[in-house]
Design an enzyme around this catalytic site. Structure first.
Site, PDB file in Angstrom:
ATOM      1  N   HIS A   1      20.286  40.757  32.760  1.00 17.65           N
ATOM      2  CA  HIS A   1      20.190  42.314  32.383  1.00 17.65           C
ATOM      3  C   HIS A   1      21.717  42.918  32.981  1.00 17.65           C
ATOM      4  CE1 HIS A   1      16.180  42.247  31.650  1.00 17.65           C
ATOM      5  NE2 HIS A   1      15.632  41.694  32.503  1.00 17.65           N
TER       6      HIS A   1
ATOM      7  N   ASP B   1      12.567  34.742  27.522  1.00 14.27           N
ATOM      8  CA  ASP B   1      11.883  35.740  28.538  1.00 14.27           C
ATOM      9  C   ASP B   1      10.856  37.092  28.163  1.00 14.27           C
ATOM     10  OD1 ASP B   1      12.995  36.283  31.633  1.00 14.27           O
ATOM     11  OD2 ASP B   1      12.332  37.868  31.419  1.00 14.27           O
TER      12      ASP B   1
ATOM     13  N   HIS C   1      11.811  39.799  28.582  1.00 13.06           N
ATOM     14  CA  HIS C   1      11.829  41.453  28.984  1.00 13.06           C
ATOM     15  C   HIS C   1      12.891  40.807  28.373  1.00 13.06           C
ATOM     16  CE1 HIS C   1       9.765  40.926  33.001  1.00 13.06           C
ATOM     17  NE2 HIS C   1       9.360  42.043  33.065  1.00 13.06           N
TER      18      HIS C   1
ATOM     19  N   ASP D   1       7.485  33.915  31.979  1.00 18.29           N
ATOM     20  CA  ASP D   1       7.050  34.607  32.015  1.00 18.29           C
ATOM     21  C   ASP D   1       6.135  35.847  31.316  1.00 18.29           C
ATOM     22  OD1 ASP D   1       9.749  35.712  31.245  1.00 18.29           O
ATOM     23  OD2 ASP D   1      10.032  37.446  32.943  1.00 18.29           O
TER      24      ASP D   1
END
Length: 299
Positions: free
Chosen positions: A119, A156, A158, A234
């Site tokens: 990120h 992931d 995200h 996740d």
């Protein structure tokens, strides 16, 4: 393809009570030693990261903020404490990524027991990410003349928004992200994105993933010198920050699908843990061990 692991001498970063289970790093290091019996020859301490390494990816002004642990608009976009020791721990992840890439190129598979800070943008922190370690590792290897073209496969939950933005105009880095659409973060454009519906299960997920990896290989025709796999766990159905429906078995099959595909082609693979927020750090570590076992099975 023997797996070579990168660890940090002080694997736990003190961020206080937090959903980010930094304890998982120490748990995994102990299990790798005690349960899998990884020998010293395949166990490597993370190397250093230099300012020049950071500035190949991040702006000088942002690097100044990081190295001084300054509270600025750029650093405040992180959801972690802005302290020298915390930032130093995450900067060390970038050194670990450099070591991981080098080991992948030399031995076939480099596995970072950490990292995957996807990120972080060139000019600011975001999420739980101060520095984009994968981008730092890629750019160091390119600066050293070790490779030219890289495929980033990010599973992931995200989207890897920082990585997508950093390499948006770089034709030699192909970014692929398969993630939950209705979840953090604000989306950037990867070279190929797959936003998934909430609660998608193992079979539907694995079918889409296989189709899109085929598309990258055949339709896009992208031929990398290195594959970087961000193996976040996740997407797990019990994850506290995710909303997909994968089981532990589904995650293991996902890892075998991705890693087996590129190992069969003889491509070097760098692996980063990325995210995972199961109800306990131990459960999170158990899911990451699934990725480790999938990597060990390549040999």
């Amino acid at each position: 393809m023997p797996v070579h692991y990168v660890h940090h001498p002080r694997p736990t970063i003190d961020i206080g009570p937090h959903v980010f289970p930094v304890e998982k790093y120490a748990i995994l290091c102990a299990w790798l030693r005690d349960e899998l019996g990884v020998p010293d020859a395949r166990w490597h301490e993370a190397g250093p990261v230099e300012r020049a390494d950071l500035e190949r990816v991040h702006t000088p002004a942002y690097v100044d903020d990081l190295l001084s642990a300054r509270i600025t608009r750029a650093t405040m976009r992180s959801e972690l404490p802005i302290r020298e020791d915390v930032i130093a721990g995450f900067l060390a992840m970038a050194g670990g990524a450099i070591t991981t890439a080098r080991l992948a190129l030399e031995h076939g598979v480099g596995f970072h027991v950490g990292g995957g800070l996807h990120h972080a943008f060139a000019d600011h922190a975001e999420g739980f990410c101060y520095v984009n370690d994968v981008a730092v590792g890629i750019e160091r290897m390119r600066a050293d003349g070790r490779l030219e073209r890289v495929l980033v496969v990010d599973v992931d939950v995200h989207q890897g928004n920082g990585t997508a933005a950093i390499f948006a105009d770089d034709a030699d880095v192909f970014t692929y992200s398969i993630h939950q659409e209705n979840n953090y973060p604000f989306k950037e454009r990867s070279d190929l994105d797959r936003g998934l519906p909430d609660r998608i299960g193992d079979e539907a997920y694995l079918g889409l993933l296989a189709e899109e990896l085929d598309r990258i290989d055949e339709g896009e025709g992208f031929e990398p010198d290195l594959v970087w796999y961000l193996a976040g766990v996740d997407p797990y159905r019990r994850d506290q920050l995710g909303g997909l429906g994968l089981t532990a078995e589904g995650l293991r099959r996902r890892d075998e699908l991705v890693l087996g595909r590129y190992a069969a082609r003889g491509l070097p693979i760098a692996i980063s843990l990325a995210g995972g927020y199961a109800p306990t750090p131990r459960e999170t570590a158990e899911l990451h061990m699934g990725t480790i076992r999938a990597a060990e099975g390549l040999g």
